[in-house]
Design a protein around this motif. Structure first.
Motif, PDB file in Angstrom:
ATOM      1  N   THR A 109       0.860  -1.321  -0.013  1.00 46.51           N
ATOM      2  CA  THR A 109       0.075   0.208  -0.023  1.00 46.51           C
ATOM      3  C   THR A 109       0.784   1.240   0.129  1.00 46.51           C
ATOM      4  OG1 THR A 109      -1.596  -1.292   1.082  1.00 46.51           O
ATOM      5  CG2 THR A 109      -1.810   0.888   1.214  1.00 46.51           C
ATOM      6  N   TRP A 110       1.815   1.259   1.030  1.00 45.70           N
ATOM      7  CA  TRP A 110       2.821   2.350   1.259  1.00 45.70           C
ATOM      8  C   TRP A 110       3.664   2.464  -0.364  1.00 45.70           C
ATOM      9  CZ3 TRP A 110       1.605   6.348   3.578  1.00 45.70           C
ATOM     10  CH2 TRP A 110       1.257   6.117   5.104  1.00 45.70           C
ATOM     11  N   SER A 111       4.049   1.274  -0.938  1.00 45.71           N
ATOM     12  CA  SER A 111       4.929   1.413  -2.152  1.00 45.71           C
ATOM     13  C   SER A 111       4.091   1.985  -3.263  1.00 45.71           C
ATOM     14  CB  SER A 111       5.405   0.098  -2.663  1.00 45.71           C
ATOM     15  OG  SER A 111       6.034  -0.594  -1.475  1.00 45.71           O
ATOM     16  N   ILE A 117       1.030   9.694  -4.902  1.00 42.09           N
ATOM     17  CA  ILE A 117       0.796  11.112  -3.994  1.00 42.09           C
ATOM     18  C   ILE A 117       1.841  12.019  -4.803  1.00 42.09           C
ATOM     19  CG2 ILE A 117       1.054  12.558  -2.133  1.00 42.09           C
ATOM     20  CD1 ILE A 117      -0.101   9.929  -0.503  1.00 42.09           C
ATOM     21  N   ILE A 118       3.097  11.489  -4.777  1.00 39.53           N
ATOM     22  CA  ILE A 118       4.043  12.273  -5.700  1.00 39.53           C
ATOM     23  C   ILE A 118       3.862  12.681  -7.124  1.00 39.53           C
ATOM     24  CG2 ILE A 118       6.747  12.459  -6.495  1.00 39.53           C
ATOM     25  CD1 ILE A 118       7.408  10.725  -3.934  1.00 39.53           C
ATOM     26  N   GLY A 119       3.397  11.751  -7.806  1.00 39.06           N
ATOM     27  CA  GLY A 119       2.909  11.796  -9.211  1.00 39.06           C
ATOM     28  C   GLY A 119       1.603  12.972  -9.290  1.00 39.06           C
ATOM     29  N   ALA A 120       0.732  12.946  -8.240  1.00 34.33           N
ATOM     30  CA  ALA A 120      -0.609  13.775  -8.261  1.00 34.33           C
ATOM     31  C   ALA A 120       0.002  15.154  -8.032  1.00 34.33           C
ATOM     32  CB  ALA A 120      -1.420  13.161  -7.209  1.00 34.33           C
ATOM     33  N   TYR A 124      -0.524  18.225 -10.119  1.00 34.07           N
ATOM     34  CA  TYR A 124      -1.331  19.478  -9.534  1.00 34.07           C
ATOM     35  C   TYR A 124      -0.243  20.830  -9.959  1.00 34.07           C
ATOM     36  CZ  TYR A 124      -3.856  22.446  -6.407  1.00 34.07           C
ATOM     37  OH  TYR A 124      -4.450  23.550  -5.746  1.00 34.07           O
ATOM     38  N   ILE A 125       1.010  20.717  -9.452  1.00 32.79           N
ATOM     39  CA  ILE A 125       1.651  21.702  -9.539  1.00 32.79           C
ATOM     40  C   ILE A 125       2.034  22.397 -11.080  1.00 32.79           C
ATOM     41  CG2 ILE A 125       4.254  22.704  -9.416  1.00 32.79           C
ATOM     42  CD1 ILE A 125       4.227  21.019  -6.693  1.00 32.79           C
ATOM     43  N   GLN A 126       2.246  21.077 -11.984  1.00 29.05           N
ATOM     44  CA  GLN A 126       2.384  21.187 -13.419  1.00 29.05           C
ATOM     45  C   GLN A 126       1.175  21.957 -13.924  1.00 29.05           C
ATOM     46  OE1 GLN A 126       3.030  17.815 -15.590  1.00 29.05           O
ATOM     47  NE2 GLN A 126       4.044  18.907 -17.426  1.00 29.05           N
TER      48      GLN A 126
END
Lengths: 151, 151
Positions: A109-111, A117-120, A124-126
């Motif tokens: 689950t963490w992997s 989350i990093i991808g999302a 979002y920033i992009q």
């Protein structure tokens, strides 16, 4: 200069994308093992798992285009739970054939959650940067666009 | 349709007279074709018909298989297709933002992201339209291309 909109994942490139994703994850796994000096005891089953996950993840991400009318945060959250469900179900199925560590479900689950989350967050920033840059361009184009008169 | 052409060496300006028995789709199509030579379109509504300079159009929209051109505060039916508009006026700032809409980039005041991560396009005439996610990348790519050409 008309641009044709193409889907990143389409029927034509679905299989090649699955293969690319599979290759990248497998390479990552092999490199990680090589650099850390560890050896995977369930080599065969893990490569099959990687393939199944690559296939299903590509399939779920391809659905993105068919969910245009649903707000994007909901799509991102929905896809997260769908993918996580698929991944954990795959692990549960594999658990019938091989031993799964007690922390296996939590580890997986963490992997999955951390890169997701990093991808999302990157997306979002992009997304906001793209809009900011586009507004700057529009402003500059308007200053130049002397031939565009009001009706 | 019969076409007559006459060589008149003393003429100072070329001109075409177009005779037609009734105002129908073919008539409008021919007028549009001829108008496109000077970046104009033939638009009509219930009361009148008018030649529309392409740069005065804010956006085109397909509604019930009919194409409409939106000016600052008026709407005109035009006998053309979105694809033809993109082919003819792609270089003039027209870009697709959804399956049924093509927008004039020079009429955009600014882009705004909403809470659902949708891109709202605010126009100079205070109208707001939505940039469809499928066309988002192509839209930003088009802007980048314009910026590259302009600066």
């Amino acid at each position: 200069m008309p641009l044709i909109t193409e889907k990143i994942i389409s029927r034509k490139n679905f299989v090649p994308i699955v293969c690319i994703v599979y290759t990248l994850i497998s390479l990552g796994k092999v490199i990680l093992e090589f650099t850390s000096g560890t050896k995977d005891p369930d080599y065969e089953i893990n490569f099959i798992t990687i393939f199944i996950i690559s296939f299903l993840a590509t399939f779920v991400l391809a659905l993105h285009y068919y969910l245009q009318n649903i707000p994007l945060p909901l799509v991102i959250i929905g896809q997260y739970f769908l993918l996580l469900g698929i991944i954990l179900s795959t692990l549960w199925l594999l658990g019938h054939f091989v031993d799964v560590a007690p922390s296996g479900y939590m580890d997986l689950t963490w992997s999955f959650t951390i890169p997701y989350i990093i991808g999302a967050a990157i997306y979002y920033i992009q997304f906001h940067l793209e809009i900011k840059n586009a507004n700057k361009t529009l402003e500059k184009l308007k200053k130049l666009g002397g031939h565009h008169h009001e009706n | 349709m019969k076409i007559n052409k006459y060589l008149e060496p003393n003429l100072t300006e070329k001109y075409i007279d177009f005779y037609y028995p009734k105002e129908d789709a073919e008539t409008a199509e021919i007028v549009n074709y001829l108008s496109s030579y000077k970046n104009t379109l033939y638009g009509r509504n219930n009361e009148e018909a008018k030649i529309l300079p392409i740069h005065s159009i804010y956006y085109f929209e397909i509604v019930e298989r009919k194409c409409y051109a939106y000016q600052k505060d008026s709407v005109w039916q035009v006998d053309t297709l979105l694809q033809s508009i993109l082919e003819s006026y792609g270089n003039a700032g027209f870009v697709r933002i959804s399956k049924s809409m093509v927008i004039n980039i020079y009429k955009i005041r600014m882009l705004k992201a909403d809470i659902n991560m949708r891109v709202n396009i605010l126009l100079d005439n205070d109208e707001s339209v939505i940039l469809n996610r499928t066309y988002k990348n192509a839209f930003f790519k088009y802007l980048k291309q314009l910026r590259k050409e302009a600066f």
